[in-house]
Design an enzyme around this catalytic site. Structure first.
Site, PDB file in Angstrom:
ATOM      1  N   HIS A 121      -3.293  -5.206   1.525  1.00 49.01           N
ATOM      2  CA  HIS A 121      -2.652  -5.479   2.819  1.00 49.01           C
ATOM      3  C   HIS A 121      -2.633  -6.969   3.126  1.00 49.01           C
ATOM      4  O   HIS A 121      -3.515  -7.459   3.840  1.00 49.01           O
ATOM      5  CB  HIS A 121      -3.422  -4.763   3.931  1.00 49.01           C
ATOM      6  CG  HIS A 121      -3.270  -3.285   3.921  1.00 49.01           C
ATOM      7  ND1 HIS A 121      -2.336  -2.621   4.676  1.00 49.01           N
ATOM      8  CD2 HIS A 121      -3.923  -2.336   3.209  1.00 49.01           C
ATOM      9  CE1 HIS A 121      -2.416  -1.323   4.449  1.00 49.01           C
ATOM     10  NE2 HIS A 121      -3.376  -1.125   3.563  1.00 49.01           N
TER      11      HIS A 121
ATOM     12  N   CYS B 162       0.812  -1.212   0.000  1.00 46.22           N
ATOM     13  CA  CYS B 162       0.000   0.000   0.000  1.00 46.22           C
ATOM     14  C   CYS B 162       0.852   1.272   0.000  1.00 46.22           C
ATOM     15  O   CYS B 162       1.469   1.563  -1.011  1.00 46.22           O
ATOM     16  CB  CYS B 162      -1.019  -0.053   1.138  1.00 46.22           C
ATOM     17  SG  CYS B 162      -2.435   0.985   0.792  1.00 46.22           S
TER      18      CYS B 162
ATOM     19  N   GLU C 111      -0.964  -8.514   5.183  1.00 41.35           N
ATOM     20  CA  GLU C 111      -0.752  -8.775   6.618  1.00 41.35           C
ATOM     21  C   GLU C 111      -2.063  -8.775   7.405  1.00 41.35           C
ATOM     22  O   GLU C 111      -2.085  -9.138   8.565  1.00 41.35           O
ATOM     23  CB  GLU C 111       0.244  -7.744   7.196  1.00 41.35           C
ATOM     24  CG  GLU C 111      -0.302  -6.354   7.484  1.00 41.35           C
ATOM     25  CD  GLU C 111      -0.523  -5.472   6.232  1.00 41.35           C
ATOM     26  OE1 GLU C 111      -0.373  -5.972   5.101  1.00 41.35           O
ATOM     27  OE2 GLU C 111      -0.878  -4.299   6.419  1.00 41.35           O
TER      28      GLU C 111
HETATM   29  N1  GLN Z   1      -3.651   6.265   0.714  1.00 44.48           N
HETATM   30  C1  GLN Z   1      -2.391   6.031   1.359  1.00 44.48           C
HETATM   31  C2  GLN Z   1      -1.260   6.774   0.650  1.00 44.48           C
HETATM   32  O1  GLN Z   1      -1.395   7.199  -0.433  1.00 44.48           O
HETATM   33  C3  GLN Z   1      -2.083   4.550   1.406  1.00 44.48           C
HETATM   34  C4  GLN Z   1      -3.114   3.819   2.214  1.00 44.48           C
HETATM   35  C5  GLN Z   1      -2.608   2.592   2.908  1.00 44.48           C
HETATM   36  O2  GLN Z   1      -1.411   2.376   3.051  1.00 44.48           O
HETATM   37  N2  GLN Z   1      -3.539   1.785   3.386  1.00 44.48           N
HETATM   38  O3  GLN Z   1      -0.211   6.900   1.177  1.00 44.48           O
END
Ligand code: GLN
Length: 188
Positions: free
Chosen positions: A170, A79, A172
């Protein structure tokens, strides 16, 4: 046993540590650049990439993480970790530039702030992968060096390039440790 660090600035650090241990490696929290010494791989968790970058800069972690990758050590970004590892971020924010594609932050839009999807992941020929997305990014414009591992609505949500693995979701947050096992066994 392989030693894997988890950047411990933000995000689901303990969940990543549990997943690393369940996949058969030792896990360590990384807060300062000297914590990288002796590690075989590193996980960059999710969170808020803007905040993570700010703190990485404050602790002088940007260059040491780049150097870690340049030594051929493996990095797994989830992410916000994907956002930070990308070569470019749409909008021009600074990134680590370790995977040759552009990240679109919050790419799935408001209605889809968070969702789950059953993914077909290129490297697993058995069952689908249940993936949790939270304000997830996706990748565009991958170079030929990048292998796309999974897509949602034709958007790239998992990819790999040499020693770098990224997911927009994610892993995890579920019990399926196949991606972590893949990272440890094939990339670290
Ligand atoms: N929207 C976040 C970003 O751009 C990432 C979201 C997340 O890690 N769950 O940094």
């Amino acid at each position: 046993m392989k030693k894997i660090g988890v950047l411990a600035i933000q995000g689901a650090v303990d969940e990543h540590i549990q997943m690393i241990e369940s996949a058969g490696a030792l896990a360590f929290k990384v807060k300062h650049s000297n914590d990288l010494a002796g590690l075989n791989g590193l996980v960059l968790p999710g969170g808020e990439s803007t905040t993570m970058r700010k703190i990485m800069k404050r602790y002088d972690l940007m260059e040491p993480v780049k150097a870690f990758a340049k030594e051929g050590k493996a990095i797994f970004g989830t992410c916000a970790g994907l956002v930070l590892l990308s070569k470019e971020i749409e909008g021009g924010e600074e990134s680590l530039g370790l995977i040759d594609a552009t990240a679109v932050r919050n790419g799935f839009g408001r209605q889809k702030e968070s969702f789950e999807a059953e993914l077909t992941v290129e490297v697993f020929d058995d069952s689908p992968f249940e993936a949790v997305f939270i304000r997830a990014p996706y990748l565009i414009e991958p170079s030929d060096e990048v292998s796309v591992l999974a897509t949602v609505e034709n958007r790239i949500v998992a990819a790999k390039q040499a020693n770098i693995l990224v997911t927009a979701f994610h892993p995890e947050l579920t019990n399926d440790n196949r991606l972590m096992k893949y990272f440890l066994e094939k990339m670290v």
